[in-house]
Structure formats: C-alpha cells, structure tokens
Design an enzyme around this catalytic site. Structure first.
Site, PDB file in Angstrom:
ATOM      1  N   CYS A 153       0.812  -1.220   0.000  1.00  0.00           N
ATOM      2  CA  CYS A 153       0.000   0.000   0.000  1.00  0.00           C
ATOM      3  C   CYS A 153       0.846   1.270   0.000  1.00  0.00           C
ATOM      4  O   CYS A 153       0.383   2.316  -0.443  1.00  0.00           O
ATOM      5  CB  CYS A 153      -0.923   0.023   1.216  1.00  0.00           C
ATOM      6  SG  CYS A 153      -2.025  -1.390   1.324  1.00  0.00           S
ATOM      7  N   HIS A 167      -9.009   3.016  -2.655  1.00  0.00           N
ATOM      8  CA  HIS A 167      -7.614   2.766  -2.265  1.00  0.00           C
ATOM      9  C   HIS A 167      -6.966   1.809  -3.265  1.00  0.00           C
ATOM     10  O   HIS A 167      -6.879   0.614  -3.018  1.00  0.00           O
ATOM     11  CB  HIS A 167      -7.601   2.175  -0.846  1.00  0.00           C
ATOM     12  CG  HIS A 167      -6.266   1.705  -0.367  1.00  0.00           C
ATOM     13  ND1 HIS A 167      -5.071   2.282  -0.761  1.00  0.00           N
ATOM     14  CD2 HIS A 167      -5.933   0.699   0.487  1.00  0.00           C
ATOM     15  CE1 HIS A 167      -4.069   1.648  -0.157  1.00  0.00           C
ATOM     16  NE2 HIS A 167      -4.569   0.680   0.588  1.00  0.00           N
ATOM     17  N   CYS A 208      -1.039   2.382   6.932  1.00  0.00           N
ATOM     18  CA  CYS A 208      -0.637   1.028   7.293  1.00  0.00           C
ATOM     19  C   CYS A 208      -0.247   0.290   6.018  1.00  0.00           C
ATOM     20  O   CYS A 208      -0.670   0.648   4.914  1.00  0.00           O
ATOM     21  CB  CYS A 208      -1.751   0.290   8.026  1.00  0.00           C
ATOM     22  SG  CYS A 208      -3.290   0.102   7.111  1.00  0.00           S
ATOM     23  N   GLY A 258       0.647  -3.689   4.255  1.00  0.00           N
ATOM     24  CA  GLY A 258       0.523  -5.129   4.370  1.00  0.00           C
ATOM     25  C   GLY A 258       1.816  -5.816   4.785  1.00  0.00           C
ATOM     26  O   GLY A 258       2.913  -5.319   4.546  1.00  0.00           O
TER      27      GLY A 258
END
Length: 396
Positions: free
Chosen positions: A92, A345, A376, A378
């Site tokens: 991300c 996203h 955050c 992954g």
C-alpha cells in the site's frame, strides 16, 4: 542536505475493480501515462530533459503493471529516452516509498527533479496474483496465518482494541463519506483529477472525470446491516473499509531552489519520514510506531501537527491511531476531505493521493505549519511522512 519540495500531485479518478468498473478495458500503464503527461502539461516551464528519474510503484508487478513500469511509462509518456525510470513495491505504501526514495536522492544531491507515483489495477491484477509465499512463513510460525488476509488483520486489530467497536467504525466510515461529498461539492476535490478516456465494449468511448467508489448519503444505519466477510459476526465490512480499486497517481518533486528557478510551485517541504515494522497479523497499527519514529527524528511532537492525512484502509486502523495519540475521531484536522473509505484505495497509488490532498490543504491553511501523511502497510508495516507548509505565516 538540500530542501525537497513537493511541487504538485495529480491522479486519475479512482474506479471500482472488476468487469463493471470504469477501467475494466483500460491498461494500468496507460493510467500512469495520463498522470505523467498531465504533470508536464500543468508545468510547461519544466524542460522534460531536466527530469532525473521516474519512480512508479505497483503492488502486483506483472502484465501491464510489470516490465519496470517507471521506465516504460516514461517512454510512453514521451519523455526523452535519456530519462531513466524504475519500479518499486511496498504494497500500500508503494507511491509513498517512491516519493521518499527519490526525495532522499534529491536531498543527497543525486537528483534535482523527479516524478514519483503509483498505479494499481486491481481489476486486472488482484492483490497476491501469481504470488507463491514460502510455506515456512506459516509452517515455522513466523506470522499468524491471518497476516496474509488484510481484512482478517483488521478483525485482529478489533480484538486487540475492544474499545473500538463496530459502531465506532461505522460512524467513522459514514463521516468519511460525508466529508468527501462535501469536499466535492465545494470544489476541493476535482482540480487534481486527470480525465481519462475509457472504453466500454457495448457503449463505446467515454470519459472518466470523477471517482467511482463514493456512496454519498451513506448512513450508520445502512452500514450496520452489512455482512462481515472476514469473520462470522465480525466487525469489518465493505462499508467501513476501502474497496478494491483501480487508479494511478503521480507527483513532481524537486530541490527547492531548482523549483523556484524554473518557476515551479512549492506545495510542501519535506521534513522527514519513517517506516516501521509491526506484527503482520495486526498490520493496521503500523502508522503508530512509524509516526512516533518520524516525529522523534524530526524533533517534533504530535501536538505540532496541524493536519493529518491518514489512509483509510480500514476504519479500525484509523481509530487505533487516533486513540493512541489522544485525538478525537471527529477531529477536523483528520482527513478533512474524507478518505479512502469514500474515494477508494488502489493500493500502491494511494500515498501520493494523501500527499496531493495535504498540499492543497496547506495552501488554504497558512495557520498550519506541519502535516503528516501516514498509512498502514501489508505484511506488518507503517509509513509516515512529515511535511512543512511553505505558506505558513508564523505567529501572525
């Protein structure tokens, strides 16, 4: 070290992933090309040959998101063949890492001007496509098996912080939709969007000019009835999490003196950044140690931050961050224009969306000196970038 300026960021409208999404018949690399060309169009005073690097992130680096997409997108965009490029992956935080990596090069003196961004076409390339995780990751108990399913990690954050109830996450999600809708109506979201020509096999050609995922008018009552796909009687739903999306982002960064020499705007000034690792099964808490680390290195405290752009992968991870720092969940400094729960996203592209919005908010808020973009990541990480507002008017 030299000052690093965030000149401007743009993005495509974000679409829903899948056969019915607006980009179902659009290539991922073409989305990146639209972004790069738009950056050049908006800044005609920037000689293309002055660009020293093109860094493009993608989480799934295959197909039309593969082949060192930073280089191929640069060529497809019409940049001189002398301009190099590369691809990068931090799930991300791909675009965020593209920015921090090239910005470090600017600060060190290796670059003067770069283009950094990200793309994700989750309709063509679902997260994890073609991946073959080493079985020892689970067999040797390096991580909990739930760590590889992002929705389950969000449920785990709920377990760790039982005070973050489903009612709170639904209320946060509804507020994100409302703030986003208000921002669109006020013209705050829209100027950064790049129209994209799209093709439908039956309807023919069209033009994508606005985000597809938002659901204006969403209520807490509607969200309360949604299914919890990651756990029976769970708390994470399609309504209090970001969806599966397609889209691309890009930004110009430059050494501040070079930017001013070329007449480029200085939207933000880089202060510092940090990435931190956490237990992969609760990856949503990653922004907490990343922010603490970044603030400590910059000699700042959370009270110095006047604006927060927090990626809303899941409402629970945003609330965990806010609770940790003692910030109210409806604080107007936090995602004032809504977030990913509303607009989407597309994984590796989202970091530059956060930066683009913060930069445009800075221009409206000369009373605010510092802001952060945080997310955050992954497999158990968090990333935070601290920015300074060049329009800050001090104690006026």
């Amino acid at each position: 070290m030299r000052n690093v300026a965030f000149v401007e960021g743009v993005r495509t409208p974000f679409g829903k992933a899948g056969d019915k999404g607006i980009y179902a018949n659009t290539r991922a690399d073409d989305l990146v090309v639209k972004v790069i060309r738009e950056l050049l169009r908006r800044h005609p005073g920037l000689p293309p040959e002055r660009i020293d690097e093109v860094a493009v992130a993608a989480t799934t680096q295959t197909g039309d998101q593969g082949l060192t997409i930073g280089r191929t997108a640069a060529l497809l965009s019409g940049l001189p063949k002398s301009v190099p490029g590369f691809a990068i992956d931090r799930m991300c935080a791909g675009a965020m890492t593209a920015v921090t990596t090239t910005a470090s090069g600017i600060g060190f003196g290796a670059y003067d001007i770069v283009v950094a961004g990200g793309v994700e076409h989750m309709g063509r390339h679902p997260m994890g496509e073609g991946v073959d995780p080493n079985p020892r990751i689970i067999a040797d108990k390096l991580v909990d098996p739930t760590a590889l399913v992002m929705g389950q990690t969000a449920e785990n954050v709920h377990d760790r912080y039982p005070e973050i109830t489903k009612q709170r996450t639904d209320a946060y999600a509804a507020r994100s939709q409302e703030r986003y809708a208000d921002a669109v109506k006020a013209g705050k979201i829209g100027p950064e969007l790049v129209p994209v020509a799209i093709r439908h096999p039956e309807l023919g050609w069209g033009l994508a000019t606005e985000d597809e995922p938002p659901r204006p008018g969403t209520t807490v009552e509607q969200l309360a009835g949604l299914k919890t796909p990651f756990r029976p009687h769970g708390r994470v739903t399609a309504g209090n999490a970001a969806g599966l999306n397609d889209g691309a982002t890009g930004a110009i960064l430059a050494e501040e003196g070079v930017a001013r020499e070329l007449g480029l705007p200085v939207g933000m000034r880089l202060v510092g950044y940090a990435f931190a690792g956490v237990e992969p099964e609760v990856m949503g808490i990653g922004p907490v140690p990343a922010t603490e680390k970044a603030l400590r290195r910059a000699g700042l405290s959370i009270s110095d931050i006047g604006l927060f752009e927090i990626n809303e992968a899941f409402a629970v991870q945003v609330l965990a961050f806010l609770d940790h720092f003692g910030i109210a969940e409806d604080d107007p400094r936090v995602n004032p224009w809504g977030g990913a729960i509303a607009c989407g996203h597309p994984l590796a592209s989202s970091g530059v969306r956060l930066m683009t919005q913060l930069s445009r908010q800075f221009a409206e808020r000369p009373d605010v000196r510092y802001g952060i973009t945080t997310m955050c990541i992954g497999i158990g990480m968090g990333g935070t970038v601290i920015w300074e507002n060049p329009a800050w008017e001090g104690d006026k």
